[in-house]
Write an enzyme that holds these catalytic residues in place. Structure first.
Site, PDB file in Angstrom:
ATOM      1  N   TYR A   1      52.048  46.707  76.045  1.00  0.00           N
ATOM      2  CA  TYR A   1      52.585  45.355  75.873  1.00  0.00           C
ATOM      3  C   TYR A   1      52.273  44.528  77.109  1.00  0.00           C
ATOM      4  O   TYR A   1      51.997  45.044  78.193  1.00  0.00           O
ATOM      5  CB  TYR A   1      54.094  45.395  75.622  1.00  0.00           C
ATOM      6  CG  TYR A   1      54.935  45.809  76.812  1.00  0.00           C
ATOM      7  CD1 TYR A   1      55.417  44.866  77.720  1.00  0.00           C
ATOM      8  CD2 TYR A   1      55.257  47.147  77.037  1.00  0.00           C
ATOM      9  CE1 TYR A   1      56.195  45.235  78.806  1.00  0.00           C
ATOM     10  CE2 TYR A   1      56.037  47.531  78.117  1.00  0.00           C
ATOM     11  CZ  TYR A   1      56.497  46.573  79.006  1.00  0.00           C
ATOM     12  OH  TYR A   1      57.252  46.947  80.086  1.00  0.00           O
ATOM     13  N   CYS A   2      52.313  43.203  76.921  1.00  0.00           N
ATOM     14  CA  CYS A   2      52.158  42.254  78.032  1.00  0.00           C
ATOM     15  C   CYS A   2      52.910  40.978  77.656  1.00  0.00           C
ATOM     16  O   CYS A   2      53.718  40.985  76.727  1.00  0.00           O
ATOM     17  CB  CYS A   2      50.692  41.988  78.341  1.00  0.00           C
ATOM     18  SG  CYS A   2      49.733  41.340  76.946  1.00  0.00           S
ATOM     19  N   THR A   3      52.664  39.887  78.333  1.00  0.00           N
ATOM     20  CA  THR A   3      53.451  38.664  78.119  1.00  0.00           C
ATOM     21  C   THR A   3      53.211  38.045  76.746  1.00  0.00           C
ATOM     22  O   THR A   3      54.147  37.808  75.988  1.00  0.00           O
ATOM     23  CB  THR A   3      53.142  37.627  79.212  1.00  0.00           C
ATOM     24  OG1 THR A   3      53.342  38.204  80.493  1.00  0.00           O
ATOM     25  CG2 THR A   3      54.038  36.400  79.059  1.00  0.00           C
TER      26      THR A   3
END
Length: 451
Positions: free
Chosen positions: A198-200
């Site tokens: 996951y990331c922003t």
């Protein structure tokens, strides 16, 4: 034909104030094979500038990465400008959890070698051969699987204020650093584990998912739309949020709250805190976490050295800045030796899965009644204007101005103008203006505090 921003941030802020329109902050990305990114860049500027779009956008042969804001009433016209391109037809727009009319104050569209710098020179790597996208409900389910390894694809200064529980958080400054580290650490699990990233907003883990598939990982997944879209789905569907704390964002807000959990500490004293700031010394500008007490004591600086510098005459400050080598201290992301607490407490060892103790801070409830909403702010004179929608306001009242960016600010009303006339009382339907020592937003609300 105007192809570049011509206004300063200050001039743009005044125009936003004068327009009085609610703005939306959003982000999106798309990987594609673009033949002429410069032409594409110019077309976007010509389409967006008349719509009062502001933001930071990168385009390259591999696609587009955009973070921007625009007036809410221009949303559909803006959507039409991007959906004319086939690769952005039906594209997901990640609308921010918290809105701020001043999140961006310039329209900057730059042509880059890549929209996400990865340091890779492998021509056989296909960035469009991505892993499996998961929505929030599916993500939560896979997180519970003991055969799943959750990896945070963001940088250390992002994950330190908020992250998914039990996630691996590499201690890196850049995305390009994280790829070989993760590959090396998880090389024995290419077939037997689920790699869940996951990331922003999704753009980094989308490229990472393609990279790890390219490197032989078989079960590669990513959170669709990143933390931003996850939070929206969690709220809309009433799901449990497995993300705790704040989501770091790359505009002046530096973060938007997802849960009430405080998972980080002030880098100067160690108190529970998750508010990032930049050192006010222009020759430093270090990004770090600073509590209100340290902010007051250190005058917004990261060190006593910087406190000394900001009190020098401006010409002497400029002379000091000329002597600092770029990259030595300027714009470092929270790893300076001056951050005593951060460097004495190991909070970001590589692949540390157990974070600091989570502390829930409950704000004492303030007994208050609603008065109205902000309708204007005059930046040069520091005056806020509010429309009274309920109840009454009198001189001497204690008022509370509340907003997602403004926070909660209490004042004693000692002077005010009602419908532009000096007055002691304001009632339903009247417009009241008074001086305030901070900037307000049009989303702010006005309350009267009851003793």
């Amino acid at each position: 034909m105007q192809l570049y921003n011509t206004l300063s941030a200050e001039e743009r802020a005044i125009l936003i104030d004068d327009a009085g329109k609610q703005r939306l902050t959003l982000s999106f990305y798309a990987y594609a094979h673009l033949q002429n990114p410069t032409q594409f860049r110019n077309e976007l500027f010509l389409a967006w500038n008349p719509l009062d779009v502001l933001g930071r956008i990168y385009v390259a042969n591999e696609g587009i990465n955009a973070q921007l804001s625009l007036p809410a009433d221009h949303f559909y016209a803006f959507k039409d400008t991007i959906e004319k391109y086939e690769f952005m037809n039906g594209i997901r727009l990640n609308v921010a959890v918290e809105h701020d009319d001043y999140s961006f104050l310039k329209l900057t569209i730059k042509v880059r070698d890549k929209i996400v710098a990865d340091g890779l020179e492998d021509e056989t790597f296909d960035v469009t051969n991505i892993g499996i996208h998961l929505k929030a409900k599916e993500f939560n389910k896979l997180v519970e699987d003991p055969n799943t390894i959750v990896v945070d694809m963001r940088n250390h200064y992002e994950s330190e204020i908020g992250h998914f529980t039990n996630a691996i958080k590499p201690d890196v400054d850049t995305f390009r650093e994280s790829l070989p580290i993760i590959e090396n650490q998880l090389s024995e699990h290419k077939q037997d584990k689920n790699l869940l990233m996951y990331c922003t907003g999704g753009i980094r883990c989308e490229k990472a998912s393609a990279y790890f598939k390219h490197k032989g990982f078989e079960n590669v997944y990513q959170l669709e739309g990143g933390i931003i879209e996850y939070t929206r789905q969690v709220k809309a569907e009433g799901l449990e949020s497995k993300f705790i704390g704040k989501n770091f964002v790359f505009d002046h807000r530096l973060g938007e709250r997802i849960t009430d959990d405080i998972v980080s500490q002030c880098h100067q004293c160690g108190k529970p805190c998750d508010v990032h700031t930049n050192c006010v010394n222009e020759g430093c500008h270090l990004l770090f976490i600073q509590c209100e007490e340290c902010k007051t004591a250190m005058e917004g600086c990261c060190s006593t050295e910087c406190v000394t510098i900001i009190h020098l005459p401006e010409e002497e400050q400029k002379a000091v800045r000329r002597g600092i080598k770029n990259g030595n201290k300027i714009f470092k992301k929270g790893k300076s030796d001056v951050l005593i607490f951060k460097n004495n407490i190991e909070t970001h060892a590589a692949f540390k899965t157990v974070g600091p103790k989570i502390i829930r801070i409950k704000t004492p409830k303030i007994n208050k009644i609603y008065l109205g909403k902000a309708v204007h702010y005059f930046p040069k004179s520091g005056i806020g204007q509010f429309l009274i929608e309920e109840n009454e306001l009198e001189l001497g009242d204690i008022i509370l101005i509340k907003g997602s960016t403004t926070g909660e600010q209490e004042l004693i009303l000692s002077e005010m103008f009602v419908n532009e006339i000096d007055s002691k009382r304001a009632v339903l339907g009247e417009t009241v203006t008074f001086k305030i020592p901070f900037r307000i937003r049009l989303s702010d609300k006005l309350f009267k505090v009851l003793e």
